[in-house]
Design a protein around this motif. Structure first.
Motif, PDB file in Angstrom:
ATOM      1  N   GLY A 112     -71.019  35.340 -13.892  1.00  0.00           N
ATOM      2  CA  GLY A 112     -71.137  35.596 -14.939  1.00  0.00           C
ATOM      3  C   GLY A 112     -73.105  35.870 -14.872  1.00  0.00           C
ATOM      4  N   GLU A 144     -80.685  31.877  -7.635  1.00  0.00           N
ATOM      5  CA  GLU A 144     -79.666  31.891  -7.094  1.00  0.00           C
ATOM      6  C   GLU A 144     -80.033  31.947  -5.331  1.00  0.00           C
ATOM      7  OE1 GLU A 144     -75.876  32.927  -6.940  1.00  0.00           O
ATOM      8  OE2 GLU A 144     -76.607  32.030  -4.927  1.00  0.00           O
ATOM      9  N   ALA A 164     -80.820  25.574  -8.097  1.00  0.00           N
ATOM     10  CA  ALA A 164     -81.520  24.235  -9.266  1.00  0.00           C
ATOM     11  C   ALA A 164     -80.485  23.436  -8.423  1.00  0.00           C
ATOM     12  CB  ALA A 164     -80.884  24.881 -10.346  1.00  0.00           C
ATOM     13  N   SER A 183     -73.570  29.598 -14.798  1.00  0.00           N
ATOM     14  CA  SER A 183     -73.005  30.239 -14.950  1.00  0.00           C
ATOM     15  C   SER A 183     -72.687  30.324 -13.117  1.00  0.00           C
ATOM     16  CB  SER A 183     -73.111  31.309 -14.598  1.00  0.00           C
ATOM     17  OG  SER A 183     -71.666  32.399 -14.752  1.00  0.00           O
ATOM     18  N   ARG A 236     -59.410  29.364 -10.733  1.00  0.00           N
ATOM     19  CA  ARG A 236     -60.415  30.250  -9.941  1.00  0.00           C
ATOM     20  C   ARG A 236     -59.556  31.222  -9.770  1.00  0.00           C
ATOM     21  NH1 ARG A 236     -66.018  32.421  -6.680  1.00  0.00           N
ATOM     22  NH2 ARG A 236     -66.757  31.106  -8.559  1.00  0.00           N
ATOM     23  N   ASP A 259     -66.599  31.018 -14.627  1.00  0.00           N
ATOM     24  CA  ASP A 259     -65.408  29.196 -13.892  1.00  0.00           C
ATOM     25  C   ASP A 259     -65.525  27.636 -14.118  1.00  0.00           C
ATOM     26  OD1 ASP A 259     -64.250  31.912 -12.894  1.00  0.00           O
ATOM     27  OD2 ASP A 259     -64.606  31.634 -11.118  1.00  0.00           O
ATOM     28  N   SER A 286     -62.071  34.451 -14.640  1.00  0.00           N
ATOM     29  CA  SER A 286     -62.133  35.513 -13.924  1.00  0.00           C
ATOM     30  C   SER A 286     -63.400  36.190 -14.086  1.00  0.00           C
ATOM     31  CB  SER A 286     -61.062  36.312 -14.104  1.00  0.00           C
ATOM     32  OG  SER A 286     -61.311  37.154 -15.354  1.00  0.00           O
ATOM     33  N   GLY A 287     -64.023  37.290 -12.840  1.00  0.00           N
ATOM     34  CA  GLY A 287     -64.855  38.002 -13.200  1.00  0.00           C
ATOM     35  C   GLY A 287     -65.298  38.363 -14.514  1.00  0.00           C
TER      36      GLY A 287
HETATM   37  C1  LIG Z   1     -59.766  35.763  -3.678  1.00  0.00           C
HETATM   38  C2  LIG Z   1     -60.786  36.162  -4.848  1.00  0.00           C
HETATM   39  C3  LIG Z   1     -60.425  37.710  -5.405  1.00  0.00           C
HETATM   40  C4  LIG Z   1     -60.013  37.716  -7.141  1.00  0.00           C
HETATM   41  N1  LIG Z   1     -60.322  38.891  -8.261  1.00  0.00           N
HETATM   42  C5  LIG Z   1     -60.956  38.710  -8.769  1.00  0.00           C
HETATM   43  C6  LIG Z   1     -60.364  40.283  -9.949  1.00  0.00           C
HETATM   44  O1  LIG Z   1     -59.819  41.357  -8.936  1.00  0.00           O
HETATM   45  N2  LIG Z   1     -61.075  39.992 -10.911  1.00  0.00           N
HETATM   46  C7  LIG Z   1     -61.766  39.216 -11.559  1.00  0.00           C
HETATM   47  O2  LIG Z   1     -62.071  39.302 -12.543  1.00  0.00           O
HETATM   48  N3  LIG Z   1     -61.864  38.175 -11.073  1.00  0.00           N
HETATM   49  C8  LIG Z   1     -61.670  37.881  -9.610  1.00  0.00           C
HETATM   50  N4  LIG Z   1     -62.249  36.232  -8.809  1.00  0.00           N
HETATM   51  C9  LIG Z   1     -62.971  35.759  -9.314  1.00  0.00           C
HETATM   52  C10 LIG Z   1     -64.070  36.331  -9.732  1.00  0.00           C
HETATM   53  O3  LIG Z   1     -64.607  35.705  -8.630  1.00  0.00           O
HETATM   54  C11 LIG Z   1     -64.598  34.589 -10.702  1.00  0.00           C
HETATM   55  O4  LIG Z   1     -63.574  34.333 -11.401  1.00  0.00           O
HETATM   56  C12 LIG Z   1     -65.908  35.425 -10.610  1.00  0.00           C
HETATM   57  O5  LIG Z   1     -66.624  35.211  -9.699  1.00  0.00           O
HETATM   58  C13 LIG Z   1     -66.456  33.767 -11.560  1.00  0.00           C
HETATM   59  O6  LIG Z   1     -68.030  33.764 -11.675  1.00  0.00           O
HETATM   60  P1  LIG Z   1     -68.940  33.097 -12.241  1.00  0.00           P
HETATM   61  O7  LIG Z   1     -70.292  33.551 -12.337  1.00  0.00           O
HETATM   62  O8  LIG Z   1     -68.585  31.575 -13.148  1.00  0.00           O
HETATM   63  O9  LIG Z   1     -69.141  32.872 -10.321  1.00  0.00           O
HETATM   64  P2  LIG Z   1     -69.494  33.122  -9.221  1.00  0.00           P
HETATM   65  O10 LIG Z   1     -69.344  34.503  -9.576  1.00  0.00           O
HETATM   66  O11 LIG Z   1     -69.559  32.395  -8.329  1.00  0.00           O
HETATM   67  O12 LIG Z   1     -71.131  32.828  -9.475  1.00  0.00           O
HETATM   68  C14 LIG Z   1     -71.422  31.849  -8.932  1.00  0.00           C
HETATM   69  C15 LIG Z   1     -73.155  31.784  -8.115  1.00  0.00           C
HETATM   70  O13 LIG Z   1     -73.943  30.426  -9.235  1.00  0.00           O
HETATM   71  C16 LIG Z   1     -74.902  30.135  -8.017  1.00  0.00           C
HETATM   72  N5  LIG Z   1     -74.963  28.285  -7.442  1.00  0.00           N
HETATM   73  C17 LIG Z   1     -74.009  27.889  -7.700  1.00  0.00           C
HETATM   74  N6  LIG Z   1     -75.275  26.114  -7.908  1.00  0.00           N
HETATM   75  C18 LIG Z   1     -76.029  27.006  -7.942  1.00  0.00           C
HETATM   76  C19 LIG Z   1     -77.152  25.945  -7.980  1.00  0.00           C
HETATM   77  N7  LIG Z   1     -77.193  24.633  -8.086  1.00  0.00           N
HETATM   78  N8  LIG Z   1     -78.092  26.709  -8.323  1.00  0.00           N
HETATM   79  C20 LIG Z   1     -79.009  27.861  -8.169  1.00  0.00           C
HETATM   80  N9  LIG Z   1     -77.675  28.925  -7.553  1.00  0.00           N
HETATM   81  C21 LIG Z   1     -75.853  28.394  -7.826  1.00  0.00           C
HETATM   82  C22 LIG Z   1     -73.606  30.972  -6.060  1.00  0.00           C
HETATM   83  O14 LIG Z   1     -74.277  30.180  -5.330  1.00  0.00           O
HETATM   84  C23 LIG Z   1     -73.004  31.762  -6.813  1.00  0.00           C
HETATM   85  O15 LIG Z   1     -73.423  32.939  -6.174  1.00  0.00           O
HETATM   86  C24 LIG Z   1     -61.410  36.502  -7.585  1.00  0.00           C
HETATM   87  C25 LIG Z   1     -61.334  34.769  -6.996  1.00  0.00           C
HETATM   88  C26 LIG Z   1     -61.283  35.283  -5.538  1.00  0.00           C
HETATM   89  C27 LIG Z   1     -61.069  33.759  -4.605  1.00  0.00           C
END
Ligand SMILES: Cc1cc2nc3c(=O)[nH]c(=O)nc-3n(C[C@H](O)[C@H](O)[C@H](O)COP(=O)(O)OP(=O)(O)OC[C@H]3O[C@@H](n4cnc5c(N)ncnc54)[C@H](O)[C@@H]3O)c2cc1C
Lengths: 101, 431
Positions: free
Chosen positions: B43, B64, B107, B133, B192, B322, B332-333
């Motif tokens: 995100g 990050e 953060a 995110s 997730r 998520d 999902s990503g």
């Molecule tokens: C095994 C596996 C396979 C997957 N395969 C797929 C796929 O094929 N296709 C798909 O669409 N999705 C897939 N996903 C799901 C996808 O990884 C997540 O839905 C996606 O990463 C969500 O994005 P996000 O930005 O919410 O979280 P993330 O991508 O996890 O990013 C969150 C970020 O925030 C940072 N963070 C957390 N707290 C803080 C803070 N306090 N201060 C600063 N930074 C912070 C973390 O370090 C992290 O880098 C898969 C997941 C898993 C576990």
């Protein structure tokens, strides 16, 4: 079995038939096209086995879209994707890709 | 890659936006604002990149903690021996080159009223609009005995982090004794990546089929059914014979307690299962920063507006990915990527005078690898409605089912398209 179901869908959609002159009615082509960058390249410029969409001829785009929707064109996934958009949205997408060079 | 094209594209985006804007320069200068993005994953990285490309005059800061991002997607292919950690690790240099101010810190606290965020390192950042995110938090001890220390023995590998969880699991699989047992514990919804555990089972089986063909996989599930179930079960039968046993909740699949020292999974009905390698995917909630800021409800996830992703509990904080509540959209990503752009446009509408996306469409596709040259997918197109997010009727859905003899070409093509998806979406985050 599958064939028959697809045939039924094809018939019903052809009756609803989209004119190739479809208008975008203010749908946001550039934002709608953001959905495509996850496969067609981050700048719609193609990625690996998936095609470049820049400069796609508008009428061809509308025709190809309709063929995906009605399973007249071979597809692994575009058939499922094309069924999710309204006529105005597809027209906006067609305008947007035709405008990219 | 393709710098030439992206630069050209970038130029045309600016021209297009200048044309639709048609606003006096003075006003534009006055409307410059500060966008802060917390979390540099699917995100957050998408949001930062999209914001800088679409609104070059807005200052964009990304916080990050990790100096590079390890994706969860394609992590399962490391288990299958098809990818290395370096293939799924991404640098933030591309975002920096685009003018995003990337700060590697965590953060610690959000002052929603004062529009300020304090970092672990002590810095205080002010914002006009915040995009949050942060992903998921793991509910340690929700499964008795499963805490951070236990996750060294029974890795979860359910976040990318520094990559150590997925490489730990891979190393344990390589060291599995001949004919050994791999156990997985899979949580109830929501969590997730709904198809993620089943892609993982497939990739573990893919590895074992070559390296340790008499090994067994016991998949203990807290649910009665799962995403793309028919497709996965077909693939398992076709490719792996009886290596995989999936145990639903009604057949005592719910793991309540673990004993890492003795390598035990203990089920709801008290059965003890000895495993040689354990992968515990624990229940989840929004990451701690969202919970500590009071943005979550009793479910542990963040309620948001369906058009803007603004948190119900705080103005000017848009929560994507998520951490939010967006069912039936999956965690999902692709959904994080898709909703990030709507959230950015909504957040910056006020300060830039450029319209939000009034009738947004949210998009998801998840490819899953079930074997070598064998992938399946699910796609869906969602819209906000009065009743909540809704999948557009008669569209999307899963890959066709049928005998492999008829579908091998389809499965092979989808595995190639999945690779293109991975490259394309990570470029849309980091290039
Ligand atoms: C095994 C596996 C396979 C997957 N395969 C797929 C796929 O094929 N296709 C798909 O669409 N999705 C897939 N996903 C799901 C996808 O990884 C997540 O839905 C996606 O990463 C969500 O994005 P996000 O930005 O919410 O979280 P993330 O991508 O996890 O990013 C969150 C970020 O925030 C940072 N963070 C957390 N707290 C803080 C803070 N306090 N201060 C600063 N930074 C912070 C973390 O370090 C992290 O880098 C898969 C997941 C898993 C576990």
């Amino acid at each position: 079995m599958r064939r028959k179901r697809f045939f039924a869908i094809a018939v019903s959609l052809t009756c609803a038939g989209w004119p190739l002159t479809a208008l975008s009615e203010g749908a946001n082509g550039q934002m709608l096209a953001q959905a495509c960058v996850g496969c067609h390249g981050a700048s719609w410029d193609g990625q690996g086995a998936i095609t470049d969409l820049r400069g796609y001829d508008r009428d061809s785009f509308l025709r190809v879209w309709e063929e995906f929707r009605t399973d007249e064109r071979p597809a692994t996934i575009m058939n499922r994707i094309t069924r999710g958009y309204t006529e105005a949205e597809v027209a906006a997408l067609a305008d947007f890709f035709a405008s990219l060079d | 890659m393709n710098n030439r094209y992206s630069r050209r594209q970038f130029g045309s985006l600016i021209t297009a936006s200048a044309a639709t804007l048609a606003m006096p320069r003075v006003l534009r200068a006055q409307t410059e604002g500060r966008l802060l993005v917390i979390g540099g994953g699917f995100g957050g990285a998408t949001a930062a990149r999209f914001a800088k490309m679409t609104y070059p005059d807005v200052s964009v800061t990304l916080v990050e903690p990790h100096s590079s991002f390890v994706t969860c997607p394609y992590g399962n292919l490391i288990l299958g021996g098809k990818k290395q950690l370096s293939n799924i690790t991404h640098s933030y240099d591309g975002l920096r080159a685009r003018g995003v101010n990337v700060i590697h810190d965590r953060a610690r606290e959000i002052d929603a009223e004062g529009h300020r965020v304090t970092l672990d390192g002590g810095d205080v950042l002010e914002y006009d609009k915040l995009i949050l995110s942060p992903g998921i938090g793991l509910r340690w001890n929700a499964i008795e005995g499963y805490d951070e220390a236990a996750s060294e023995i029974f890795p979860h590998a359910w976040w990318g982090g520094d990559g150590s969880q997925i490489t730990n699991l891979r190393a344990q699989l390589e060291a599995l004794p001949e004919g050994g047992v791999v156990g997985l514990s899979i949580p109830d919804n929501p969590f997730r990546c709904p198809p993620g555990p089943y892609e993982r089972i497939s990739m573990i089986a893919h590895h074992l089929k070559q390296a340790n063909p008499t090994a067994k996989i016991l998949a203990f599930d807290s649910k009665e059914g799962f995403s793309k179930q028919g497709l996965f079960e077909d693939a398992w039968a076709e490719l792996y014979g009886d290596m995989i046993e999936w145990i639903p909740a009604s057949q005592d699949g719910r793991i309540m307690r673990v004993d890492p020292e003795n390598k035990l999974f203990i089920s709801e009905f008290g059965e003890e299962h000895r495993v040689d390698v354990g992968n515990v995917i624990p229940p989840q909630y929004a990451a701690s920063i969202a919970r500590d800021a009071g943005l979550t409800n009793e479910s542990g996830w963040v309620p948001v507006d369906q058009h803007t992703f603004e948190a119900e509990a705080a103005r000017d904080i848009h929560v994507i990915g998520d951490a939010n509540i967006a069912a039936p959209m999956p965690k999902s990503g692709y959904i994080a990527n898709s909703t990030a752009k709507t959230a950015v446009k909504a957040a910056l509408a006020e300060i830039t005078g450029r319209p939000a996306w009034e009738d947004p469409v949210y998009f998801n596709t998840c490819y899953s690898h079930a074997g070598a040259d064998y992938a399946v997918s699910v796609a869906a197109i969602f819209r906000p409605t009065a009743e909540g997010f809704e999948a557009t009727p008669d569209s999307g859905g899963i890959s066709p089912r049928g005998p492999l003899s008829e579908l091998s070409r389809n499965r092979r093509l989808e595995s190639r398209y999945a690779d293109a998806w991975y490259e394309s979406i990570t470029n849309d985050m980091f290039s």
